[in-house]
Design an enzyme around this catalytic site. Structure first.
Site, PDB file in Angstrom:
ATOM      1  N   ASN A  11     -19.335   9.682  -1.472  1.00 22.31           N
ATOM      2  CA  ASN A  11     -20.438  10.621  -1.234  1.00 22.31           C
ATOM      3  C   ASN A  11     -21.698   9.785  -1.064  1.00 22.31           C
ATOM      4  O   ASN A  11     -22.223   9.242  -2.029  1.00 22.31           O
ATOM      5  CB  ASN A  11     -20.582  11.581  -2.418  1.00 22.31           C
ATOM      6  N   TRP A  12     -22.139   9.694   0.185  1.00 20.48           N
ATOM      7  CA  TRP A  12     -23.308   8.843   0.470  1.00 20.48           C
ATOM      8  C   TRP A  12     -24.616   9.488   0.007  1.00 20.48           C
ATOM      9  O   TRP A  12     -25.655   8.836   0.009  1.00 20.48           O
ATOM     10  CB  TRP A  12     -23.393   8.556   1.963  1.00 20.48           C
ATOM     11  N   LYS A  13     -24.573  10.758  -0.325  1.00 24.69           N
ATOM     12  CA  LYS A  13     -25.792  11.507  -0.660  1.00 24.69           C
ATOM     13  C   LYS A  13     -26.823  11.311   0.464  1.00 24.69           C
ATOM     14  O   LYS A  13     -26.452  11.136   1.616  1.00 24.69           O
ATOM     15  CB  LYS A  13     -26.328  11.080  -2.024  1.00 24.69           C
ATOM     16  N   HIS A  96     -21.472  20.694  -5.238  1.00 27.45           N
ATOM     17  CA  HIS A  96     -21.848  19.454  -5.944  1.00 27.45           C
ATOM     18  C   HIS A  96     -22.945  19.792  -6.952  1.00 27.45           C
ATOM     19  O   HIS A  96     -23.796  20.658  -6.678  1.00 27.45           O
ATOM     20  CB  HIS A  96     -22.340  18.413  -4.928  1.00 27.45           C
ATOM     21  N   GLU A  98     -25.626  18.460  -7.661  1.00 25.41           N
ATOM     22  CA  GLU A  98     -27.001  18.362  -7.147  1.00 25.41           C
ATOM     23  C   GLU A  98     -27.364  19.595  -6.316  1.00 25.41           C
ATOM     24  O   GLU A  98     -28.528  19.995  -6.268  1.00 25.41           O
ATOM     25  CB  GLU A  98     -27.162  17.052  -6.347  1.00 25.41           C
ATOM     26  N   GLU A 167     -16.594  16.630 -12.070  1.00 20.09           N
ATOM     27  CA  GLU A 167     -17.713  15.698 -12.140  1.00 20.09           C
ATOM     28  C   GLU A 167     -18.626  16.095 -13.295  1.00 20.09           C
ATOM     29  O   GLU A 167     -19.495  16.971 -13.124  1.00 20.09           O
ATOM     30  CB  GLU A 167     -18.513  15.746 -10.838  1.00 20.09           C
ATOM     31  N   GLY A 173     -24.325   9.395 -11.365  1.00 19.76           N
ATOM     32  CA  GLY A 173     -25.468   8.537 -11.074  1.00 19.76           C
ATOM     33  C   GLY A 173     -26.128   7.946 -12.303  1.00 19.76           C
ATOM     34  O   GLY A 173     -27.228   7.393 -12.223  1.00 19.76           O
ATOM     35  N   SER A 211     -19.960   8.096 -11.846  1.00 23.09           N
ATOM     36  CA  SER A 211     -20.084   6.654 -12.095  1.00 23.09           C
ATOM     37  C   SER A 211     -18.747   5.929 -12.036  1.00 23.09           C
ATOM     38  O   SER A 211     -18.529   4.960 -12.772  1.00 23.09           O
ATOM     39  CB  SER A 211     -20.802   6.399 -13.419  1.00 23.09           C
ATOM     40  N   GLY A 232     -19.985   8.183  -5.727  1.00 20.24           N
ATOM     41  CA  GLY A 232     -21.331   8.177  -5.175  1.00 20.24           C
ATOM     42  C   GLY A 232     -21.812   6.758  -4.922  1.00 20.24           C
ATOM     43  O   GLY A 232     -21.465   6.127  -3.912  1.00 20.24           O
ATOM     44  N   GLY A 233     -22.596   6.233  -5.857  1.00 26.37           N
ATOM     45  CA  GLY A 233     -23.248   4.934  -5.688  1.00 26.37           C
ATOM     46  C   GLY A 233     -22.326   3.823  -5.193  1.00 26.37           C
ATOM     47  O   GLY A 233     -22.685   3.068  -4.282  1.00 26.37           O
TER      48      GLY A 233
END
Ligand code: PEP
Length: 249
Positions: A11-13, A96, A98, A167, A173, A211, A232-233
């Site tokens: 997930n590149w956000k 998600h 967010e 999640e 994150g 994470s 993600g990251g």
């Protein structure tokens, strides 16, 4: 033990640029080798065409980070499931944390989005997870079961057509990962809920996200009810993402 193919989805956000996307995808595709799991990248909508072209003929599938709950019409700024399908999108993240947190997405909206995605032939990756406050109040099970219940009976579709991602919000994150035991415990709850609703529950992929990184992926992915990762990251760094993919045996 389950034998279905694992799925590792990045997930590149809201990150990327034409140049950075190209470098990242070229490195991922070059390093994939004979990956035995499914791989996808959820990219910002403006880059769908670029990513579709760069991943064409590779083992990397394109995913979106969201989808509209509406089919078409006067919904400025929204992207429909049909439009995603036009760009070869295989998966759409739905719900998600967010989106739930910053855009007020309710369980009902999440279910509508999942329904739209399925109707267009896009597989929703439905995200569920508790906040830190909810975990500390002993509410984890209640929260994730409520979130999953909202999508378990979609009109005309079987829940086995959906991917679910657990999640924990406190792990997204933050660098604070759920332990493999914590994650497995929640995945077992979700699997049992799915089993009560569908005879195909064992086919449904339950991803862990929060994470996940090159160092902790193997242990998480070794849990019996963890069928992949939503990353993600670490998905923005090709060597890290490739190590997570390699851990998904
Ligand atoms: C995510 O965005 O879904 C996620 C899990 O992020 P991170 O891996 O950075 O925690």
């Amino acid at each position: 033990m389950n034998s279905k193919k694992k799925l590792i989805a990045g997930n590149w956000k809201m990150n990327g640029s034409l140049a950075a996307n190209e470098a990242l995808l070229r490195a991922i595709i070059a390093g994939l080798g004979d990956a035995v799991c499914d791989v996808a990248v959820a990219v910002p909508a403006p880059y769908l065409a670029q990513v579709q072209s760069l991943t064409s003929g590779s083992a990397v599938s394109v995913a979106s980070q969201d989808v509209s709950q509406h089919e078409a019409g006067a919904f400025t700024g929204e992207v429909s499931a049909g439009m995603l399908k036009d760009f070869g999108v295989r998966y759409a993240l739905v719900g998600h944390s967010e989106r739930r947190q910053y855009h007020g997405e309710t369980d009902v909206v999440v279910a509508e989005k999942a329904q739209r995605a399925l109707a267009a032939g896009v597989t929703p990756i439905v995200c569920v997870g508790e906040t830190l406050q909810e975990r500390e109040a002993g509410q984890t099970e209640v929260v994730v079961k409520r979130q999953l219940a909202a999508v378990i009976h979609l009109n005309g579709h079987c829940i086995s057509e959906v991917v679910v991602a657990y999640e924990p919000v406190w792990a997204i994150g933050t660098g604070r990962t759920a332990s493999p035991e914590q994650a497995q415990a929640v995945h077992a709850v979700l699997r049992a809920q799915l089993a009560a609703a569908s005879e195909h529950a064992d086919r449904i992929r339950l991803l862990y996200g929060g994470s996940m990184n090159a160092a902790n992926a193997a242990q998480l992915l070794a849990q019996p009810d963890i069928d992949g990762g939503l990353v993600g990251g670490a998905s923005l760094k090709a060597p890290d993402f490739l190590q997570i993919i390699a851990a998904a045996r």
